[in-house]
Design an enzyme around this catalytic site. Structure first.
Site, short mmCIF file in Angstrom:
data_model
loop_
_atom_site.label_atom_id
_atom_site.label_comp_id
_atom_site.label_asym_id
_atom_site.label_seq_id
_atom_site.Cartn_x
_atom_site.Cartn_y
_atom_site.Cartn_z
N ASP A 72 -7.43 -52.06 -27.47
CA ASP A 72 -6.15 -52.04 -27.23
C ASP A 72 -5.08 -53.36 -27.52
O ASP A 72 -3.97 -53.02 -27.32
CB ASP A 72 -5.30 -51.45 -25.37
CG ASP A 72 -6.42 -50.02 -25.36
OD1 ASP A 72 -6.12 -49.05 -26.53
OD2 ASP A 72 -6.73 -49.54 -24.21
N GLY A 73 -6.19 -54.26 -26.76
CA GLY A 73 -4.93 -54.96 -27.10
C GLY A 73 -4.24 -56.32 -28.40
O GLY A 73 -3.63 -56.08 -29.19
N ASN A 146 3.00 -52.81 -21.74
CA ASN A 146 2.04 -53.22 -21.05
C ASN A 146 2.64 -53.39 -19.92
O ASN A 146 2.48 -52.79 -18.40
CB ASN A 146 0.37 -53.35 -20.95
CG ASN A 146 -0.20 -52.43 -21.29
OD1 ASN A 146 -0.39 -51.05 -21.67
ND2 ASN A 146 -1.42 -52.97 -21.33
N ARG A 157 -3.55 -71.45 -6.78
CA ARG A 157 -2.54 -71.26 -5.65
C ARG A 157 -1.42 -71.42 -5.58
O ARG A 157 -1.51 -70.23 -6.72
CB ARG A 157 -1.44 -73.19 -5.99
CG ARG A 157 -2.85 -73.89 -5.89
CD ARG A 157 -2.09 -75.78 -6.03
NE ARG A 157 -1.99 -75.60 -4.96
CZ ARG A 157 -0.43 -77.02 -4.01
NH1 ARG A 157 -1.20 -77.84 -4.80
NH2 ARG A 157 -0.47 -76.86 -2.65
N ASP A 176 -1.25 -64.53 -5.54
CA ASP A 176 -1.15 -64.86 -6.38
C ASP A 176 -0.76 -64.87 -7.67
O ASP A 176 -0.64 -65.49 -9.01
CB ASP A 176 -2.87 -64.70 -6.74
CG ASP A 176 -3.95 -65.65 -5.90
OD1 ASP A 176 -3.35 -66.75 -5.48
OD2 ASP A 176 -5.07 -65.42 -5.58
N TYR A 189 -4.18 -53.99 -16.01
CA TYR A 189 -4.57 -54.77 -15.22
C TYR A 189 -4.08 -54.36 -14.05
O TYR A 189 -4.92 -54.57 -12.87
CB TYR A 189 -3.52 -56.47 -15.71
CG TYR A 189 -3.77 -57.23 -14.83
CD1 TYR A 189 -5.02 -57.76 -14.03
CD2 TYR A 189 -3.30 -58.85 -14.82
CE1 TYR A 189 -5.40 -59.06 -13.15
CE2 TYR A 189 -2.94 -59.71 -14.82
CZ TYR A 189 -4.71 -60.07 -13.70
OH TYR A 189 -4.28 -61.02 -12.83
N ALA A 190 -2.65 -53.63 -13.62
CA ALA A 190 -1.95 -53.73 -12.58
C ALA A 190 -3.15 -52.59 -11.71
O ALA A 190 -2.86 -51.99 -10.11
CB ALA A 190 -0.91 -52.48 -12.61
N LEU A 191 -3.43 -51.98 -12.75
CA LEU A 191 -5.06 -50.83 -12.14
C LEU A 191 -5.46 -51.74 -11.58
O LEU A 191 -6.50 -51.58 -10.38
CB LEU A 191 -5.64 -49.99 -13.17
CG LEU A 191 -6.50 -48.53 -12.41
CD1 LEU A 191 -5.87 -47.70 -11.30
CD2 LEU A 191 -6.84 -47.69 -13.84
N GLN A 247 -0.51 -61.67 -23.39
CA GLN A 247 -0.61 -62.09 -25.05
C GLN A 247 0.29 -63.81 -25.52
O GLN A 247 -0.65 -64.15 -25.89
CB GLN A 247 -0.84 -61.24 -26.41
CG GLN A 247 -1.99 -60.14 -25.80
CD GLN A 247 -1.20 -58.89 -27.17
OE1 GLN A 247 -0.64 -58.82 -27.78
NE2 GLN A 247 -2.61 -58.85 -27.37
#
Length: 294
Positions: A72-73, A146, A157, A176, A189-191, A247
């Site tokens: 996918d990347g 994405n 931090r 974060d 990432y959201a999942l 990326q």
């Protein structure tokens, strides 16, 4: 007879498996009476060919189909290059999950042959457009298929920021960071941060907080036409990063503003005719299969 006159090839650069599949694909295409070109970045790592080597800009002008061999990347990188261009993208999976690259390596000849014969389904995916402002000055802008992610970078931090949607104040948050995801990115990432799965055809954007300091802070789904604005608090003790599809990134400063909207450029993504989003979710996410009824 093929529906496509010129095919461009892009391969994952660090994978022997991808190189093997690329060789198989080139051998198959050589028998189809189709012009084939190779991306110049791929050619640096894959030298065993006699194809015309061109830039991605040239691929966009001369090809009507781009086949990406990788994960996918690899397809995310290609998506940012070819969105808004009169070219379709097809993915062969040589990565891990493969939500976007959905042809398996052992099906290359059969599935690609069907696509060349016009047997495929096509869908338009929208990208996100991010802009970083410092006062009135536009510092940088980018697109992402994405997600656009604000995160602390190399420091552990919390970030303090304000969120506005269509210039309406939503909240001030310490966390974060924040993931701003398209429906395409909702299974990425959201999942993993607790966001909802969204069907890729939805005209929506999801905002997913990353480890917020307030337990009541939850993901928010907004209309795809929304203008999302992040105001990075001036009293932050670090400079958050803005990353596009994991990326490309830019470093912000306290007081900067980040604006995210839907890009006007669409990506034309194609799949084999048996493609099914829910079947993909079942196989990639390990959902239970049907066992004969309840």
């Amino acid at each position: 007879m093929s529906q496509f006159s010129c095919v461009g090839l892009i391969g994952r650069l660090d994978s022997d498996n991808a190189a093997y599949s690329l060789r198989r694909l080139i051998s198959f295409l050589a028998k189809q009476n189709i012009e084939v070109m190779l991306d110049e970045e791929t050619a640096e790592f894959y030298t065993e060919n006699e194809l015309e080597i061109v830039s991605r800009e040239t691929l966009a002008k001369r090809c009507d189909l781009i086949i990406v061999v990788g994960g996918d990347g690899s397809l995310l990188s290609a998506a940012r290059a070819f969105a808004g261009k009169p070219v379709k993208l097809l993915g062969i999976n040589r990565g891990r999950l493969g939500f976007l690259t959905d042809i398996s390596p052992d099906e290359i000849e059969y599935k690609v042959g069907e696509v060349l014969a016009g047997k495929y389904v096509s869908e338009s995916r929208f990208l996100l457009h991010s802009q970083l402002y410092r006062g009135e000055e536009l510092i940088s802008e980018a697109v992402a298929l994405n997600d656009v992610v604000m995160h602390p970078g190399q420091f552990i931090r919390m970030i303090e920021f304000e969120l506005y949607i269509n210039d309406e104040f939503v909240y001030r948050q310490r966390s974060d960071g924040l993931i701003i995801s398209s429906p395409t990115g909702a299974t990425a990432y959201a999942l993993s941060c607790g966001g909802p799965i969204m069907h890729p055809s939805l005209d929506a954007i999801v905002l997913v907080p990353m480890n917020p300091h307030t337990l009541s802070s939850r993901p928010i789904v907004v209309h795809g036409s929304s203008r999302i604005r992040l105001l990075i608090a001036k009293d932050n003790h670090l400079s958050p990063h803005i990353t596009n599809d994991g990326q490309t990134h830019v470093v912000t400063k306290p007081g900067d503003e980040v604006v995210v909207t839907k890009s006007p450029d669409l990506l034309e993504l194609i799949h084999p005719t048996d493609h099914n989003f829910y079947e993909t979710c079942r196989s990639k996410l390990g959902w239970a299969s049907h066992t004969g009824g309840c």
